[in-house]
Scaffold this active site. Structure first.
Site, mmCIF file in Angstrom:
data_model
loop_
_atom_site.group_PDB
_atom_site.id
_atom_site.type_symbol
_atom_site.label_atom_id
_atom_site.label_comp_id
_atom_site.label_asym_id
_atom_site.label_seq_id
_atom_site.Cartn_x
_atom_site.Cartn_y
_atom_site.Cartn_z
ATOM 1 N N ARG A 58 -15.358 3.989 -15.179
ATOM 2 C CA ARG A 58 -16.503 4.386 -14.343
ATOM 3 C C ARG A 58 -16.847 5.858 -14.578
ATOM 4 O O ARG A 58 -18.025 6.233 -14.606
ATOM 5 C CB ARG A 58 -16.206 4.129 -12.852
ATOM 6 C CG ARG A 58 -17.437 4.349 -11.974
ATOM 7 C CD ARG A 58 -17.211 3.925 -10.532
ATOM 8 N NE ARG A 58 -16.194 4.732 -9.878
ATOM 9 C CZ ARG A 58 -15.684 4.480 -8.682
ATOM 10 N NH1 ARG A 58 -16.092 3.416 -8.000
ATOM 11 N NH2 ARG A 58 -14.758 5.250 -8.155
ATOM 12 N N LYS A 157 -20.890 8.363 -10.020
ATOM 13 C CA LYS A 157 -20.127 9.199 -9.099
ATOM 14 C C LYS A 157 -20.303 10.631 -9.586
ATOM 15 O O LYS A 157 -19.514 11.133 -10.390
ATOM 16 C CB LYS A 157 -18.655 8.755 -9.128
ATOM 17 C CG LYS A 157 -17.886 9.137 -7.891
ATOM 18 C CD LYS A 157 -16.587 8.356 -7.810
ATOM 19 C CE LYS A 157 -15.658 8.944 -6.773
ATOM 20 N NZ LYS A 157 -16.149 8.924 -5.403
HETATM 21 N N1 PPE Z 1 -18.909 4.951 -1.935
HETATM 22 C C1 PPE Z 1 -18.823 6.310 -2.047
HETATM 23 C C2 PPE Z 1 -20.039 7.117 -1.788
HETATM 24 C C3 PPE Z 1 -17.610 6.886 -2.401
HETATM 25 O O1 PPE Z 1 -17.535 8.202 -2.539
HETATM 26 C C4 PPE Z 1 -16.483 6.079 -2.638
HETATM 27 C C5 PPE Z 1 -15.169 6.682 -3.008
HETATM 28 C C6 PPE Z 1 -16.623 4.671 -2.499
HETATM 29 C C7 PPE Z 1 -17.850 4.155 -2.164
HETATM 30 C C8 PPE Z 1 -15.483 3.724 -2.786
HETATM 31 O O2 PPE Z 1 -15.211 3.675 -4.161
HETATM 32 P P1 PPE Z 1 -13.746 3.366 -4.728
HETATM 33 O O3 PPE Z 1 -12.874 4.527 -4.387
HETATM 34 O O4 PPE Z 1 -13.944 3.197 -6.187
HETATM 35 O O5 PPE Z 1 -13.293 2.107 -4.078
HETATM 36 N N2 PPE Z 1 -14.953 7.984 -2.521
HETATM 37 C C9 PPE Z 1 -14.008 8.847 -3.177
HETATM 38 C C10 PPE Z 1 -14.202 10.305 -2.796
HETATM 39 C C11 PPE Z 1 -13.775 10.707 -1.449
HETATM 40 C C12 PPE Z 1 -13.837 12.219 -1.238
HETATM 41 O O6 PPE Z 1 -13.949 12.638 -0.083
HETATM 42 O O7 PPE Z 1 -13.755 12.972 -2.195
HETATM 43 C C13 PPE Z 1 -12.585 8.373 -2.964
HETATM 44 O O8 PPE Z 1 -12.323 7.556 -2.077
HETATM 45 O O9 PPE Z 1 -11.722 8.808 -3.712
#
Ligand code: PPE
Length: 327
Positions: A58, A157
């Site tokens: 990703r 991201k």
């Molecule tokens: N949506 C967003 C906007 C997001 O930032 C995350 C992860 C997710 C969904 C879930 O994605 P995944 O971790 O692949 O299941 N957020 C990351 C950043 C957090 C932060 O504060 O920095 C994380 O959980 O690592």
């Protein structure tokens, strides 16, 4: 935050306090960076990174979408990360790889500014608190809509895009809630400020589809599979705001947060975490910590396998059939 000893920066392991950038770094001014959040868990086979390759793939996609050629291959970053965890002597940690445009040229088309690459690891506890994980959090629908695919790239991201999440999170925290839920530009449910969302209605799990401007969460994918393996029906469809209020259960998934139940939304009480949330959460936590045989392939062990190890070298890349890089 809790420090570790070393950070991997542009190919070298440097002491934590010496991993620095120039104040005129492009990424600082314009948000031109892409990053990942991963977690490493203590398992029977030693520390192991959950879905390491999926996260790094990703990262590569996010970089491609923002025209940031990564200076290292996925396998080089994977091995640097495993080595960093070994050198820091950590058994479990959060992992933050980031690639960003560095110092050298200003302006919006700064293609000569170099791309820097860092991986940091540190111990990070429950993102929404231990109590949130066990009892559920109170959430508020944000007045800020999730970034629209017409102006930005929800699938990536990317650092600058997080200003959107920060506005939503700040608004909800200032109003006394633990998390924000963002709607997409059409007004359908999208996700939390740093988590994907699942809604239980009539015993089925619902989650917004990709066209609802979600980030394609690695844990969302994992939970969809786990829930289906447990026999639940999971439907990816648009969810109206009011469906949150009348849902039987709601929970959030993300790397930092893991699986967190939601106990109220806009002061509509859902109550203690429900049966389905608990069931999926238990299995998901088993998968993270290597206690579920069928999901062991999701874990990339940090220590090289011994001579008795099942697979030679045993990196996730080796198991998934990609070429392996020597440590
Ligand atoms: N949506 C967003 C906007 C997001 O930032 C995350 C992860 C997710 C969904 C879930 O994605 P995944 O971790 O692949 O299941 N957020 C990351 C950043 C957090 C932060 O504060 O920095 C994380 O959980 O690592």
């Amino acid at each position: 935050m809790e420090k570790a000893e070393l950070i991997w920066h542009n190919g070298e392991f440097v002491p934590w306090d010496e991993a620095r950038v120039h104040v005129l770094s492009h990424g600082l001014h314009y948000g031109t960076g892409v990053f990942e959040g991963e977690r490493c868990y203590e398992t029977e086979r030693g520390p192991a990174i959950f879905r390491h390759r999926d996260h790094l793939e990703r990262l590569a996609r996010s970089a491609e979408l923002f025209y940031l050629p990564l200076p290292y291959s996925t396998e080089e970053i994977a091995e640097a990360t495993r080595e960093l965890i070994r050198r820091n002597g950590l058994r479990s940690c959060y992992i933050r790889p980031i690639a960003f445009r560095g110092y050298g040229e200003m302006g919006l088309y700064a293609h000569s500014a170099p791309i820097e690459m860092t991986v940091a690891v540190w111990p990070w506890g429950a993102y929404l608190g231990e109590e949130g994980k066990s009892q559920g959090v109170r959430a508020k629908v944000s007045s800020w809509r999730r970034i629209s695919p017409a102006g930005l790239i929800p699938h990536a991201k990317a650092s600058g895009q997080y200003l959107n999440s920060i506005l939503a999170k700040t608004e909800s925290a200032n109003a006394g809630y633990e998390e924000a839920i963002l709607l997409d530009e059409r007004g359908f449910v999208c996700e939390g400020s740093g988590e994907n969302i699942f809604v239980v209605r009539e015993g089925q799990l619902l989650t917004p589809p990709h066209v609802a401007s979600i980030l394609d969460g690695v844990n969302r994918r994992s939970v969809i599979q786990i829930a289906r393996d447990l026999g639940y029906t999971v439907v990816e469809r648009d969810i109206a705001r009011a469906e949150l209020y009348i849902a039987e259960e709601v929970f959030l998934t993300g790397t930092a947060a893991e699986l967190v139940p939601v106990r109220s939304i806009d002061d509509h009480e859902l109550g203690d975490p429900g049966e389905i949330t608990r069931h999926v959460q238990g299995r998901f936590e088993d998968a993270l910590c290597g206690r579920a045989e069928e999901y062991l392939e999701w874990l990339d062990p940090v220590e090289p396998a011994g001579p008795a190890g099942a697979a030679d070298g045993d990196s996730v890349a080796a198991r998934q059939g990609s070429s392996k890089v020597a440590p």
